[in-house]
Design an enzyme around this catalytic site. Structure first.
Site, PDB file in Angstrom:
ATOM      1  N   SER A 122      13.767  40.202  36.582  1.00 49.28           N
ATOM      2  CA  SER A 122      12.623  40.032  37.506  1.00 49.28           C
ATOM      3  C   SER A 122      12.196  41.371  38.096  1.00 49.28           C
ATOM      4  O   SER A 122      10.993  41.632  38.273  1.00 49.28           O
ATOM      5  CB  SER A 122      12.956  39.034  38.617  1.00 49.28           C
ATOM      6  OG  SER A 122      14.149  39.375  39.282  1.00 49.28           O
ATOM      7  N   HIS A 124      18.321  33.802  33.868  1.00 51.92           N
ATOM      8  CA  HIS A 124      18.157  34.588  35.104  1.00 51.92           C
ATOM      9  C   HIS A 124      18.049  33.601  36.277  1.00 51.92           C
ATOM     10  O   HIS A 124      18.935  32.786  36.483  1.00 51.92           O
ATOM     11  CB  HIS A 124      16.941  35.497  34.915  1.00 51.92           C
ATOM     12  CG  HIS A 124      16.725  36.524  35.974  1.00 51.92           C
ATOM     13  ND1 HIS A 124      17.705  36.964  36.811  1.00 51.92           N
ATOM     14  CD2 HIS A 124      15.595  37.211  36.336  1.00 51.92           C
ATOM     15  CE1 HIS A 124      17.214  37.880  37.642  1.00 51.92           C
ATOM     16  NE2 HIS A 124      15.924  38.033  37.384  1.00 51.92           N
ATOM     17  N   HIS A 128      27.631  37.661  33.631  1.00 49.29           N
ATOM     18  CA  HIS A 128      26.623  38.596  34.143  1.00 49.29           C
ATOM     19  C   HIS A 128      26.509  39.790  33.206  1.00 49.29           C
ATOM     20  O   HIS A 128      27.499  40.185  32.584  1.00 49.29           O
ATOM     21  CB  HIS A 128      26.982  39.084  35.557  1.00 49.29           C
ATOM     22  CG  HIS A 128      25.797  39.620  36.282  1.00 49.29           C
ATOM     23  ND1 HIS A 128      25.404  40.931  36.182  1.00 49.29           N
ATOM     24  CD2 HIS A 128      24.890  39.009  37.084  1.00 49.29           C
ATOM     25  CE1 HIS A 128      24.313  41.102  36.911  1.00 49.29           C
ATOM     26  NE2 HIS A 128      23.973  39.956  37.460  1.00 49.29           N
ATOM     27  N   ARG A 158      27.782  37.990  46.135  1.00 49.91           N
ATOM     28  CA  ARG A 158      26.813  37.023  46.670  1.00 49.91           C
ATOM     29  C   ARG A 158      27.391  35.608  46.577  1.00 49.91           C
ATOM     30  O   ARG A 158      27.122  34.766  47.418  1.00 49.91           O
ATOM     31  CB  ARG A 158      25.484  37.130  45.907  1.00 49.91           C
ATOM     32  CG  ARG A 158      24.857  38.523  45.993  1.00 49.91           C
ATOM     33  CD  ARG A 158      23.676  38.671  45.063  1.00 49.91           C
ATOM     34  NE  ARG A 158      24.054  38.471  43.668  1.00 49.91           N
ATOM     35  CZ  ARG A 158      23.194  38.427  42.658  1.00 49.91           C
ATOM     36  NH1 ARG A 158      21.899  38.589  42.889  1.00 49.91           N
ATOM     37  NH2 ARG A 158      23.607  38.251  41.421  1.00 49.91           N
ATOM     38  N   ASP A 211      24.277  32.292  41.333  1.00 52.00           N
ATOM     39  CA  ASP A 211      23.705  30.954  41.150  1.00 52.00           C
ATOM     40  C   ASP A 211      24.749  29.844  41.125  1.00 52.00           C
ATOM     41  O   ASP A 211      24.411  28.671  41.228  1.00 52.00           O
ATOM     42  CB  ASP A 211      22.885  30.918  39.853  1.00 52.00           C
ATOM     43  CG  ASP A 211      21.791  31.958  39.863  1.00 52.00           C
ATOM     44  OD1 ASP A 211      21.102  32.066  40.886  1.00 52.00           O
ATOM     45  OD2 ASP A 211      21.641  32.687  38.861  1.00 52.00           O
TER      46      ASP A 211
HETATM   47  N1  CMX Z   1      28.909  30.459  29.121  1.00 53.04           N
HETATM   48  C1  CMX Z   1      29.095  30.504  27.794  1.00 53.04           C
HETATM   49  N2  CMX Z   1      28.966  31.622  27.060  1.00 53.04           N
HETATM   50  C2  CMX Z   1      28.640  32.740  27.718  1.00 53.04           C
HETATM   51  C3  CMX Z   1      28.482  32.786  29.105  1.00 53.04           C
HETATM   52  C4  CMX Z   1      28.608  31.582  29.815  1.00 53.04           C
HETATM   53  N3  CMX Z   1      28.396  31.499  31.125  1.00 53.04           N
HETATM   54  N4  CMX Z   1      28.177  34.042  29.475  1.00 53.04           N
HETATM   55  C5  CMX Z   1      28.148  34.785  28.348  1.00 53.04           C
HETATM   56  N5  CMX Z   1      28.418  33.990  27.274  1.00 53.04           N
HETATM   57  C6  CMX Z   1      28.389  34.355  25.863  1.00 53.04           C
HETATM   58  C7  CMX Z   1      27.003  34.851  25.503  1.00 53.04           C
HETATM   59  O1  CMX Z   1      26.116  33.766  25.295  1.00 53.04           O
HETATM   60  C8  CMX Z   1      27.308  35.691  24.271  1.00 53.04           C
HETATM   61  O2  CMX Z   1      27.497  34.797  23.204  1.00 53.04           O
HETATM   62  P1  CMX Z   1      26.975  35.163  21.706  1.00 53.04           P
HETATM   63  O3  CMX Z   1      27.641  36.452  21.341  1.00 53.04           O
HETATM   64  O4  CMX Z   1      27.418  33.986  20.891  1.00 53.04           O
HETATM   65  O5  CMX Z   1      25.492  35.294  21.806  1.00 53.04           O
HETATM   66  C9  CMX Z   1      28.639  36.315  24.615  1.00 53.04           C
HETATM   67  O6  CMX Z   1      29.230  35.463  25.624  1.00 53.04           O
HETATM   68  C10 CMX Z   1      28.544  37.733  25.165  1.00 53.04           C
HETATM   69  O7  CMX Z   1      27.675  37.714  26.286  1.00 53.04           O
HETATM   70  P2  CMX Z   1      27.891  38.757  27.479  1.00 53.04           P
HETATM   71  O8  CMX Z   1      27.737  40.127  26.913  1.00 53.04           O
HETATM   72  O9  CMX Z   1      29.143  38.443  28.213  1.00 53.04           O
HETATM   73  O10 CMX Z   1      26.702  38.386  28.454  1.00 53.04           O
HETATM   74  P3  CMX Z   1      25.195  38.922  28.438  1.00 53.04           P
HETATM   75  O11 CMX Z   1      25.136  40.209  29.173  1.00 53.04           O
HETATM   76  O12 CMX Z   1      24.625  38.888  27.078  1.00 53.04           O
HETATM   77  O13 CMX Z   1      24.464  37.764  29.265  1.00 53.04           O
HETATM   78  C11 CMX Z   1      24.171  36.219  31.017  1.00 53.04           C
HETATM   79  C12 CMX Z   1      24.594  37.641  30.645  1.00 53.04           C
HETATM   80  C13 CMX Z   1      24.091  36.107  32.532  1.00 53.04           C
HETATM   81  C14 CMX Z   1      22.766  35.942  30.426  1.00 53.04           C
HETATM   82  C15 CMX Z   1      25.217  35.215  30.447  1.00 53.04           C
HETATM   83  O14 CMX Z   1      26.471  35.462  31.043  1.00 53.04           O
HETATM   84  C16 CMX Z   1      24.840  33.762  30.630  1.00 53.04           C
HETATM   85  O15 CMX Z   1      24.118  33.216  29.789  1.00 53.04           O
HETATM   86  N6  CMX Z   1      25.277  33.107  31.756  1.00 53.04           N
HETATM   87  C17 CMX Z   1      24.861  31.766  32.076  1.00 53.04           C
HETATM   88  C18 CMX Z   1      23.466  31.763  32.676  1.00 53.04           C
HETATM   89  C19 CMX Z   1      23.480  32.346  34.086  1.00 53.04           C
HETATM   90  O16 CMX Z   1      24.300  31.988  34.922  1.00 53.04           O
HETATM   91  N7  CMX Z   1      22.522  33.232  34.380  1.00 53.04           N
HETATM   92  C20 CMX Z   1      22.341  33.777  35.722  1.00 53.04           C
HETATM   93  C21 CMX Z   1      22.701  35.240  35.848  1.00 53.04           C
HETATM   94  C22 CMX Z   1      22.470  35.746  37.269  1.00 53.04           C
HETATM   95  C23 CMX Z   1      21.012  35.807  37.582  1.00 53.04           C
HETATM   96  O17 CMX Z   1      20.275  36.571  36.947  1.00 53.04           O
HETATM   97  O18 CMX Z   1      20.546  35.083  38.458  1.00 53.04           O
END
Ligand code: CMX
Length: 441
Positions: A242, A272, A319, A328, A374
């Site tokens: 964002s 996000h 994250h 947070r 979140d």
């Molecule tokens: N549940 C399951 N799998 C997850 C996960 C979770 N909560 N978090 C990461 N992973 C997976 C990823 O999908 C990725 O899988 P693939 O290799 O199969 O694609 C792998 O683990 C590696 O990911 P990462 O490097 O640890 O995480 P990223 O930096 O790519 O992504 C985020 C970060 C937040 C998008 C991810 O952790 C996620 O999808 N979390 C759940 C959604 C969420 O809570 N988002 C809110 C974030 C905070 C905000 O912005 O408000």
């Protein structure tokens, strides 16, 4: 000139002069390398922009102008009798880099009240949406609709000098932040309470007035939560989606309304800001499937495995930068411990916190198995009666506006140019790799 703007001008001029001198002398200094994983992997860790208002450390979490959330809870002025910081104070800190006095904060509260009248056509735009349009769709449209009032666009058309861009952007930022609670509350009431709107209360601070206009709970505790909520969600350095989207749009000199709408459109994604609605939706469906409000840890564990086996993420966990429980999350947990520790939904959130990290760790690929902001926020809102979770990202957005708009005023004051990184094709990458191999052979 108002006192906040006058102080900003003094600081920004000094920072501009210093930045120009530094770049003249040291502009060719290399600050990092970029590897292929970063090119293909969402630019993680690539240092590519300046963001003055906050900085994120993977272990310690967010620091606003150097101050952690616990420090801010001590240092920032509070409402009379309240324990949580007033978001107005955080805005002052982010904009000026100085902890405000009580007087400074009172001035901002009054100033935002003074600027808070929303142009009537914005309500007409909102009323033209189907009642069940997602609240983030409505928020984005309302922000763009408010842009008809942009001081920056008017003054740009009149031929203002570059040196005045920050001034016009400051006006837009202050007006926008002042008006957002009213707009957000209007979206909430038209979507979930048949348009039975609640008028603002000019005696209240920014967050308390927002809580009041939601019209679901007039307690002092809900107002306290809203002050905390709107403080901790305000900024998370510049690379999050964002913030970055706001920054990118703003770098074209599109006005603060367009820029913020870009940021809100990015916030609306489930990876996000929309994760705050996804978390509570996931928790509610778990409770429904299990047929209980008090699941055991074993039941939660099984449900987590089901979610992962279905190819889905566990919302609220993980994250892109953080590698520890999000401060947070911790701040919200501390709030819950004080105000609602016996709420069964809160207990579920805490049990999930015990269960999920080892499971995510066991997958071997998740870089951060810990909860983010979140994971906790929805349960706090439900406690006070704000159960319509599709509205949660709007609350996040109201807060996030403070950080990204304070940063936009800085971007204009420092004269940052159009953002334009370089993209490459996969063919280019293959040829580059082949050339590298040839030169080694
Ligand atoms: N549940 C399951 N799998 C997850 C996960 C979770 N909560 N978090 C990461 N992973 C997976 C990823 O999908 C990725 O899988 P693939 O290799 O199969 O694609 C792998 O683990 C590696 O990911 P990462 O490097 O640890 O995480 P990223 O930096 O790519 O992504 C985020 C970060 C937040 C998008 C991810 O952790 C996620 O999808 N979390 C759940 C959604 C969420 O809570 N988002 C809110 C974030 C905070 C905000 O912005 O408000």
């Amino acid at each position: 000139m108002d006192p906040l703007k006058a102080k900003f001008q003094e600081k920004a001029l000094a920072a501009f002069t210093e930045m120009r001198a530094m770049l003249k002398e040291k502009g060719d200094t290399v600050v990092g390398d970029v590897n292929l994983k970063q090119v293909f992997g969402g630019m993680r860790g690539v240092k590519s922009m300046v963001w003055e208002t906050s900085q994120l450390d993977p272990i310690d979490g967010i620091r606003f102008r150097g101050y952690s959330i616990p420090e801010l809870k001590e240092l920032l002025p509070k409402a009379p009798g309240g324990k949580e910081p007033l978001p107005e104070g955080l805005f002052h800190l982010m904009l000026l880099g100085e902890v405000p006095t009580e007087e400074d904060v009172k001035w901002i509260s009054k100033e935002w009240q003074r600027r808070s009248a929303v142009p009537p056509h914005v309500f007409k735009v909102l009323d033209s949406f189907p009642q069940d349009a997602h609240p983030m769709t409505q928020l984005s449209a309302a922000i763009v609709a408010m842009g008809t009032e942009s001081v920056f666009s008017r003054r740009y058309a009149e031929g203002m000098s570059k040196t005045e861009y920050w001034d016009a952007t400051y006006e837009d930022a202050m007006n926008l932040i002042a008006r957002l609670p009213r707009v957000a509350a209007y979206i909430y009431r038209r979507t979930f309470h048949d348009g039975d709107h609640i008028q603002p209360d000019v005696s209240l601070d920014w967050a308390a007035n927002f809580a009041h206009m939601l019209g679901i709970n007039d307690s002092a505790d809900f107002k306290s939560l809203m002050r905390l909520y709107l403080t901790i969600h305000a900024d998370h350095e510049g690379g999050n989606a964002s913030a970055h989207a706001t920054h990118l749009s703003g770098s074209t000199l599109s006005n603060a309304y367009y820029a913020l709408a870009s940021g809100m459109n990015a916030l609306a994604g489930p990876l996000h800001g929309l994760a705050n609605q996804e978390v509570i939706k996931w928790v509610f469906s778990m409770l429904e499937v299990l047929g209980t409000d008090t699941p055991t840890k074993k039941q939660i564990e099984d449900y987590v495995h089901n979610t992962l086996n279905a190819g889905k993420v566990i919302p609220g966990y993980g994250h892109a930068v953080l590698r520890q429980p999000d401060p947070r999350f911790v701040a919200q947990r501390t709030f819950a411990e004080e105000y609602m520790k016996d709420d069964p939904l809160i207990k579920v959130v805490w049990d999930i916190f015990d269960v999920v990290p080892p499971i995510l760790q066991s997958l071997g690929k998740v870089k951060n198995p810990w909860p983010n902001v979140d994971a906790h926020s929805g349960a706090l809102l439900v406690h006070y009666g704000l159960k319509e979770y599709s509205f949660y990202t709007v609350v996040f957005g109201v807060s996030r506006a403070m950080g990204v708009l304070a940063a936009l005023v800085w971007s204009r004051a420092l004269g940052f140019p159009l953002e334009r990184p370089k993209s490459v094709t996969i063919k280019w990458v293959k040829e580059y790799l082949a050339k590298q191999e040839e030169s080694v052979a």
